[in-house]
Design a protein around this motif. Sequence first.
Motif, PDB file in Angstrom:
ATOM      1  N   VAL A   2      -6.529 -23.591  36.808  1.00  0.00           N
ATOM      2  CA  VAL A   2      -7.059 -22.948  35.610  1.00  0.00           C
ATOM      3  C   VAL A   2      -6.172 -21.749  35.300  1.00  0.00           C
ATOM      4  N   GLN A   3      -5.779 -21.635  34.053  1.00  0.00           N
ATOM      5  CA  GLN A   3      -5.026 -20.474  33.611  1.00  0.00           C
ATOM      6  C   GLN A   3      -5.942 -19.610  32.747  1.00  0.00           C
ATOM      7  N   LEU A   4      -5.946 -18.316  33.026  1.00  0.00           N
ATOM      8  CA  LEU A   4      -6.809 -17.377  32.319  1.00  0.00           C
ATOM      9  C   LEU A   4      -5.944 -16.310  31.664  1.00  0.00           C
ATOM     10  N   VAL A   5      -6.208 -16.064  30.395  1.00  0.00           N
ATOM     11  CA  VAL A   5      -5.440 -15.061  29.660  1.00  0.00           C
ATOM     12  C   VAL A   5      -6.403 -14.132  28.947  1.00  0.00           C
ATOM     13  N   GLU A   6      -6.367 -12.865  29.337  1.00  0.00           N
ATOM     14  CA  GLU A   6      -7.218 -11.866  28.708  1.00  0.00           C
ATOM     15  C   GLU A   6      -6.558 -11.289  27.466  1.00  0.00           C
ATOM     16  N   SER A   7      -7.381 -10.813  26.552  1.00  0.00           N
ATOM     17  CA  SER A   7      -6.871 -10.143  25.348  1.00  0.00           C
ATOM     18  C   SER A   7      -7.931  -9.180  24.841  1.00  0.00           C
ATOM     19  N   GLY A  26      -6.613 -25.659  31.256  1.00  0.00           N
ATOM     20  CA  GLY A  26      -6.489 -26.418  32.490  1.00  0.00           C
ATOM     21  C   GLY A  26      -7.791 -27.125  32.824  1.00  0.00           C
ATOM     22  N   ARG A  27      -8.233 -26.968  34.040  1.00  0.00           N
ATOM     23  CA  ARG A  27      -9.474 -27.581  34.503  1.00  0.00           C
ATOM     24  C   ARG A  27     -10.633 -27.238  33.582  1.00  0.00           C
ATOM     25  N   THR A  28     -11.626 -28.104  33.524  1.00  0.00           N
ATOM     26  CA  THR A  28     -12.758 -27.893  32.643  1.00  0.00           C
ATOM     27  C   THR A  28     -13.431 -26.559  32.929  1.00  0.00           C
ATOM     28  N   PHE A  29     -13.236 -25.632  32.026  1.00  0.00           N
ATOM     29  CA  PHE A  29     -13.750 -24.276  32.211  1.00  0.00           C
ATOM     30  C   PHE A  29     -15.263 -24.242  32.172  1.00  0.00           C
ATOM     31  N   SER A  30     -15.857 -25.165  31.406  1.00  0.00           N
ATOM     32  CA  SER A  30     -17.307 -25.131  31.229  1.00  0.00           C
ATOM     33  C   SER A  30     -18.061 -25.372  32.531  1.00  0.00           C
ATOM     34  N   SER A  31     -17.389 -25.863  33.558  1.00  0.00           N
ATOM     35  CA  SER A  31     -18.052 -26.114  34.834  1.00  0.00           C
ATOM     36  C   SER A  31     -17.876 -24.971  35.828  1.00  0.00           C
ATOM     37  N   LEU A  32     -17.226 -23.904  35.404  1.00  0.00           N
ATOM     38  CA  LEU A  32     -16.904 -22.800  36.295  1.00  0.00           C
ATOM     39  C   LEU A  32     -17.722 -21.559  35.981  1.00  0.00           C
ATOM     40  N   THR A  33     -18.082 -20.849  37.022  1.00  0.00           N
ATOM     41  CA  THR A  33     -18.628 -19.514  36.855  1.00  0.00           C
ATOM     42  C   THR A  33     -17.512 -18.583  36.388  1.00  0.00           C
ATOM     43  N   VAL A  48     -17.769  -6.279  37.620  1.00  0.00           N
ATOM     44  CA  VAL A  48     -18.341  -5.755  36.384  1.00  0.00           C
ATOM     45  C   VAL A  48     -19.500  -6.637  35.915  1.00  0.00           C
ATOM     46  N   ALA A  49     -19.216  -7.921  35.742  1.00  0.00           N
ATOM     47  CA  ALA A  49     -20.244  -8.824  35.205  1.00  0.00           C
ATOM     48  C   ALA A  49     -19.876 -10.261  35.536  1.00  0.00           C
ATOM     49  N   VAL A  50     -20.890 -11.119  35.564  1.00  0.00           N
ATOM     50  CA  VAL A  50     -20.668 -12.540  35.831  1.00  0.00           C
ATOM     51  C   VAL A  50     -21.634 -13.353  34.978  1.00  0.00           C
ATOM     52  N   ILE A  51     -21.189 -14.555  34.616  1.00  0.00           N
ATOM     53  CA  ILE A  51     -22.028 -15.469  33.847  1.00  0.00           C
ATOM     54  C   ILE A  51     -21.900 -16.858  34.456  1.00  0.00           C
ATOM     55  N   SER A  52     -23.013 -17.542  34.615  1.00  0.00           N
ATOM     56  CA  SER A  52     -22.992 -18.884  35.186  1.00  0.00           C
ATOM     57  C   SER A  52     -22.352 -19.861  34.208  1.00  0.00           C
ATOM     58  N   TRP A  53     -22.084 -21.068  34.705  1.00  0.00           N
ATOM     59  CA  TRP A  53     -21.340 -22.014  33.868  1.00  0.00           C
ATOM     60  C   TRP A  53     -22.130 -22.430  32.633  1.00  0.00           C
ATOM     61  N   THR A  54     -23.454 -22.398  32.699  1.00  0.00           N
ATOM     62  CA  THR A  54     -24.252 -22.739  31.521  1.00  0.00           C
ATOM     63  C   THR A  54     -24.464 -21.545  30.597  1.00  0.00           C
ATOM     64  N   GLY A  55     -24.190 -20.359  31.133  1.00  0.00           N
ATOM     65  CA  GLY A  55     -24.486 -19.150  30.381  1.00  0.00           C
ATOM     66  C   GLY A  55     -25.906 -18.663  30.560  1.00  0.00           C
ATOM     67  N   GLY A  56     -26.677 -19.378  31.378  1.00  0.00           N
ATOM     68  CA  GLY A  56     -28.078 -19.041  31.520  1.00  0.00           C
ATOM     69  C   GLY A  56     -28.369 -17.895  32.472  1.00  0.00           C
ATOM     70  N   ALA A  98     -12.454 -16.889  37.486  1.00  0.00           N
ATOM     71  CA  ALA A  98     -13.271 -18.109  37.451  1.00  0.00           C
ATOM     72  C   ALA A  98     -13.488 -18.622  38.864  1.00  0.00           C
ATOM     73  N   ALA A  99     -14.705 -19.091  39.110  1.00  0.00           N
ATOM     74  CA  ALA A  99     -15.078 -19.542  40.452  1.00  0.00           C
ATOM     75  C   ALA A  99     -15.517 -20.998  40.423  1.00  0.00           C
ATOM     76  N   LEU A 100     -15.101 -21.723  41.464  1.00  0.00           N
ATOM     77  CA  LEU A 100     -15.409 -23.142  41.554  1.00  0.00           C
ATOM     78  C   LEU A 100     -16.781 -23.421  42.132  1.00  0.00           C
ATOM     79  N   THR A 101     -17.162 -22.650  43.146  1.00  0.00           N
ATOM     80  CA  THR A 101     -18.274 -23.090  43.983  1.00  0.00           C
ATOM     81  C   THR A 101     -19.448 -22.125  44.084  1.00  0.00           C
ATOM     82  N   VAL A 102     -19.428 -21.036  43.376  1.00  0.00           N
ATOM     83  CA  VAL A 102     -20.563 -20.122  43.435  1.00  0.00           C
ATOM     84  C   VAL A 102     -21.202 -20.048  42.059  1.00  0.00           C
ATOM     85  N   ALA A 103     -22.495 -19.845  42.036  1.00  0.00           N
ATOM     86  CA  ALA A 103     -23.201 -19.805  40.761  1.00  0.00           C
ATOM     87  C   ALA A 103     -23.001 -18.482  40.036  1.00  0.00           C
TER      88      ALA A 103
END
Length: 124
Positions: A2-7, A26-33, A48-56, A98-103
């Motif tokens: 996964v490539q991440l670019v901030e702006s 890259g990899r499906t971002f929607s499945s990542l925290t 600072v902050a985190v959001i789950s893959w669903t946004g919930g 982005a995280a693969l395995t944590v909620a």
Amino acid sequence: QVQLVESGGGSVQAGGSLSISCAASGRTFSSLTAGWFRQAPGKEREFVAVISWTGGRTYYADSVKGRFTISRDNAKNTVYLQMNSLKPEDTAVYYCAAALTVAVGRVAGDYNYWGQGTRVTVSS
């Protein structure tokens, strides 16, 4: 991968607002925290902050709770951080991760992918 670019970083006066974004490819971002961390000069990187893959589910550091809002648009592979009522102590380089395995990871070690960072400067 996964490539991440901030702006969206920049300079703002105390009390002002700024919104930063992180675009993923890259990899499906929607499945990542997705999370935001920051690092001020001479200090360690902090959550600072985190959001789950669903946004919930979202969590915030106490220092930004009530002032910052994390959100994501999985259709655009983008996560956002809206920062209001900014303070000089919010000055830092902000990193998207982005995280693969944590909620809802709240430590840097939970994350597999990192952006290069975007600088936010808040003047008094």
